[in-house]
Design a protein around this motif. Structure first.
Motif, PDB file in Angstrom:
ATOM      1  N   ILE A   1     -95.896  33.660   4.508  1.00 50.02           N
ATOM      2  CA  ILE A   1     -96.771  32.733   5.216  1.00 50.02           C
ATOM      3  C   ILE A   1     -97.134  31.623   4.241  1.00 50.02           C
ATOM      4  O   ILE A   1     -97.674  31.891   3.163  1.00 50.02           O
ATOM      5  CB  ILE A   1     -98.052  33.454   5.686  1.00 50.02           C
ATOM      6  CG1 ILE A   1     -97.696  34.622   6.610  1.00 50.02           C
ATOM      7  CG2 ILE A   1     -98.981  32.484   6.400  1.00 50.02           C
ATOM      8  CD1 ILE A   1     -98.857  35.557   6.873  1.00 50.02           C
ATOM      9  N   LEU A   2     -96.801  30.388   4.593  1.00 51.93           N
ATOM     10  CA  LEU A   2     -97.124  29.252   3.739  1.00 51.93           C
ATOM     11  C   LEU A   2     -98.237  28.458   4.394  1.00 51.93           C
ATOM     12  O   LEU A   2     -98.173  28.147   5.584  1.00 51.93           O
ATOM     13  CB  LEU A   2     -95.899  28.348   3.557  1.00 51.93           C
ATOM     14  CG  LEU A   2     -94.686  28.986   2.895  1.00 51.93           C
ATOM     15  CD1 LEU A   2     -93.464  28.106   3.076  1.00 51.93           C
ATOM     16  CD2 LEU A   2     -94.953  29.227   1.426  1.00 51.93           C
ATOM     17  N   PHE A   3     -99.272  28.169   3.590  1.00 56.56           N
ATOM     18  CA  PHE A   3    -100.365  27.344   4.098  1.00 56.56           C
ATOM     19  C   PHE A   3    -100.459  26.123   3.190  1.00 56.56           C
ATOM     20  O   PHE A   3    -100.624  26.252   1.979  1.00 56.56           O
ATOM     21  CB  PHE A   3    -101.681  28.128   4.080  1.00 56.56           C
ATOM     22  CG  PHE A   3    -102.845  27.355   4.634  1.00 56.56           C
ATOM     23  CD1 PHE A   3    -103.020  27.221   6.008  1.00 56.56           C
ATOM     24  CD2 PHE A   3    -103.749  26.734   3.792  1.00 56.56           C
ATOM     25  CE1 PHE A   3    -104.076  26.504   6.520  1.00 56.56           C
ATOM     26  CE2 PHE A   3    -104.810  26.005   4.297  1.00 56.56           C
ATOM     27  CZ  PHE A   3    -104.968  25.882   5.672  1.00 56.56           C
ATOM     28  N   ALA A   4    -100.321  24.936   3.757  1.00 64.23           N
ATOM     29  CA  ALA A   4    -100.301  23.689   2.993  1.00 64.23           C
ATOM     30  C   ALA A   4     -99.304  23.793   1.836  1.00 64.23           C
ATOM     31  O   ALA A   4     -99.579  23.378   0.717  1.00 64.23           O
ATOM     32  CB  ALA A   4    -101.707  23.357   2.474  1.00 64.23           C
ATOM     33  N   GLY A   5     -98.170  24.426   2.132  1.00 66.09           N
ATOM     34  CA  GLY A   5     -97.103  24.495   1.136  1.00 66.09           C
ATOM     35  C   GLY A   5     -97.188  25.645   0.154  1.00 66.09           C
ATOM     36  O   GLY A   5     -96.266  25.865  -0.620  1.00 66.09           O
ATOM     37  N   LYS A   6     -98.307  26.403   0.177  1.00 63.87           N
ATOM     38  CA  LYS A   6     -98.436  27.513  -0.786  1.00 63.87           C
ATOM     39  C   LYS A   6     -98.423  28.854  -0.067  1.00 63.87           C
ATOM     40  O   LYS A   6     -98.952  28.980   1.032  1.00 63.87           O
ATOM     41  CB  LYS A   6     -99.747  27.387  -1.570  1.00 63.87           C
ATOM     42  CG  LYS A   6     -99.832  26.167  -2.445  1.00 63.87           C
ATOM     43  CD  LYS A   6    -100.953  26.341  -3.466  1.00 63.87           C
ATOM     44  CE  LYS A   6    -101.231  25.068  -4.228  1.00 63.87           C
ATOM     45  NZ  LYS A   6    -102.005  24.080  -3.443  1.00 63.87           N
TER      46      LYS A   6
END
Lengths: 324, 329
Positions: free
Chosen positions: A68-73
């Motif tokens: 799961i990536l959130f804002a690329g992280k």
């Protein structure tokens, strides 16, 4: 811009009789400011997907694969402490039943202030001012006077407004709303959805709206994902999925919505029931109920395939095979 | 709030009348005081004179009313055994029992609640499992056995602590206390542990199960989703919500500590009311027994009142109903 990117997410529950796969490698993304609807029957894995994203899967459930990536992280492998800093601040959550989501012994002002001060460095006075501002924003009348009131002094609809204020008071960039209107009166539901839409627009917040109400989806969301037995059956722009569903399951779902414009003698219903997790058939999980089933569906599992404006997990749209 | 307290006190009156009736009835069923007082040789005239003097020839309800009226003023007559006023006997013994019960209760709360919280939060840790096994012992071993085992280990084998009595006490007018002398404090340890162990383990198990229940609730999940720290969730929200049922049980248990310290006081020859009661029962000293019965019922009612007041302090939903009913015409 993509804010949340879920790739091949798999959630499993180890049990005594073997491991149950509740979510089977699903992928989707949510853009900044976008509202993604997630629909499906009870047990399709909608709520679990939300819980997995905010890192609150109930043990023994666990993420068994994907990321799961959130804002690329990546956020699926963070420590509890790091994830806690994200919850509420970056990703907020709204739960189904406002009667049970607020601590009955703590005033709503206290709950707001503690949430605000957990995430933002604000003095008691500033945090309280912000709490009042949020109560006004979600439409609590006489917010200043009612800030010291306890949850039981509010009606269900008002409590859901307080829950929304709690979820948004630290201005998260994404809100996961898990059936936010299911427990409310029909007359209140529209108000709450309208409020959610307005707040998301005003604050540029992305929303993942989990529901089984197609009507809510149709008038609220930008895109919609239809889930079935822990997988995404179809995902695409809401207009396309509602008007021209491609997957036979979405088609069945849309056919079961009553409509004033197109009166039909009898609402269509999908025969049978969704399979239990322990007994998902091989191939396409929908094949025993599908009116358009053919041999390949019973053997081979379809991935998401391009189907005009949407993508559907259905062999009907396998262009490679069509040419053969 | 004063109206509430007053109404509770008024409600207590019928209860006291019933308990008083039972106390009073004991006189009629256990032995005949007239023959006991007259000795072996007496004439019928002497007997009638004494019966008349004691008022035993009056109608039953007049006797009962007189008894209750005297009891309300703290008069329970003379002890058959010691020929001294019962009220004086009980007052003399009261400080020892109150000190013992309060020490046990404090120990039970200060150790039991944190242990319950710990085992609730970390229910799979080694320490939690150890506490649970230990608590099973505490709940299931009878008090007298615990007392005797403690005496065996700490008084007989190790010789660290006295096995009986109260040690030296200091007097403040009517109150005697063992808190200010070394021997008084040493003498308090074993009986207090004996009496408090059951309560402590009970409180621990209760807090633990309530904690597990509350931690599963939606508002705790939502508190997690709001990003609150584990500490704020456990102590700010979860513990507070476990308190309501815990207060009920702890309140009743505290009453029990005072009322039923009989076994512990007997084992340790602790000069409190429990020991007095046992000694009185052995010789059928009815005035002491009936006074004790009434006193314990008053203690229980007092504690129930405090428990109700604590509910109001903890749970805003109850405050709400009070406000509404107060506003009603």
């Amino acid at each position: 811009m993509t804010l949340l990117d879920v790739q091949d997410l798999t959630v499993e529950f180890p049990t005594r009789r073997g491991t149950l796969r509740a979510i089977d490698s699903i992928s989707f993304s949510i853009g900044t400011g976008e509202i993604l609807g997630v629909v499906g029957e009870s047990g399709a894995g909608k709520s679990l997907t939300g819980a997995a994203i905010i890192g609150l899967l109930e043990p023994p459930g666990r993420i068994a694969g994907g990321q799961i990536l959130f804002a690329g992280k990546r956020i699926d492998n963070l420590s509890q402490d790091r994830m806690r800093a994200i919850r509420g601040r970056q990703i907020g959550a709204i739960f189904q039943d406002p009667l049970t989501t607020l601590d009955p012994l703590v005033s709503i002002g206290r709950q707001l202030v503690e949430t605000i001060q957990t995430h933002l460095r604000l003095s008691d006075r500033d945090a309280k001012a912000r709490a009042i501002k949020w109560l006004e924003e979600v439409g609590i009348p006489a917010a200043r006077a009612r800030i010291d009131a306890y949850p039981h002094e509010f009606s269900g609809g008002m409590r859901q407004r307080v829950v929304i204020a709690l979820a948004l008071c630290a201005e998260p960039r994404l809100v996961i709303a898990d059936e936010p209107t299911t427990a409310l009166d029909v007359s209140i539901q529209a108000q709450i959805i309208e409020l959610l839409k307005r707040l998301a627009r005003d604050h540029g917040t992305s929303v993942m709206l989990v529901t089984h109400d197609m009507g809510v989806i149709a008038e609220t969301c930008d895109r919609v994902a239809v889930m079935y037995a822990g997988r995404i059956a179809e995902i695409g722009p809401v207009v396309e999925v509602v008007r021209h569903p491609k997957h036979p399951y979405s088609e069945g779902l849309m056919g079961s919505i009553p409509s004033l414009e197109h009166r039909v003698a009898r609402l269509r219903q999908i025969d049978g029931a969704m399979p239990r997790l322990a007994a998902i058939p091989p191939g396409c999980p929908y094949n025993p109920r599908c009116p358009k089933v053919f041999d390949r569906c019973r053997v081979e599992r379809p991935g998401l395939l391009e189907a005009d404006a949407t993508r559907a997990a259905c062999w009907l749209y396998d262009k490679a095979a069509a040419h053969v | 709030m004063p109206a509430f307290i007053l109404s509770r006190i008024l409600q207590a009156i019928p209860v006291l009348l019933v308990v008083g009736f039972i106390s009073f009835a004991m006189f009629a069923f256990v032995g005949d005081p007239v023959t006991a007082m007259l000795g072996q040789d007496y004439t019928e005239a002497q007997r009638i004179a004494l019966v008349h003097k004691l008022g035993l020839d009056q109608p039953f309800f007049v006797q009962y009313a007189k008894f209750m009226w005297a009891a309300a003023q703290g008069e329970f007559g003379l002890s058959y055994r010691l020929a001294r006023p019962v009220s004086g006997l009980i007052l003399e013994r009261l400080p020892a029992t109150v000190e013992l019960a309060m020490t046990s209760a404090t120990l039970a709360l200060l150790i039991g609640v944190p242990m319950g919280v710990y085992t609730g939060i970390r229910r799979n840790s080694f320490a939690s499992r150890a506490f649970m096994v230990f608590s099973l012992l505490g709940v299931s071993l009878p008090t007298f056995l615990i007392g005797i085992l403690l005496i065996l280990v700490f008084a007989v084998l190790l010789g660290w602590l006295p096995s009986f009595g109260r040690g030296e006490v200091v007097h403040f007018s009517h109150w005697s206390t063992g808190f200010f002398t070394v021997s008084g404090l040493k003498a308090l340890i074993l009986p207090a542990v004996t009496l408090g162990l059951f309560q402590m383990t009970l409180i621990m198990r209760l807090v633990r199960s309530e904690m597990l229940e509350v931690l599963r609730s939606d508002y705790i999940k939502f508190a997690r989703a709001r990003g609150l720290s584990q500490r704020a969730i456990n102590f700010g929200h979860a513990l507070k919500n476990t308190l309501v049922p815990v207060i009920t049980i702890v309140g009743l248990q505290l009453g029990g500590l005072i009322g039923f310290s009989i076994v512990t006081e007997t084992v340790f020859q602790w000069p409190g009311m429990g020991l007095l009661l046992v000694q009185s029962i052995q010789v059928a000293d009815i005035p002491v027994m009936s006074a004790y019965l009434l006193l314990i019922s008053v203690v229980f009612m007092g504690i129930n009142l405090v428990v109700d007041l604590l509910y109001y302090a903890v749970d805003p939903r109850l405050r709400m109903t009070r406000r509404v009913s107060a506003n009603a015409p």
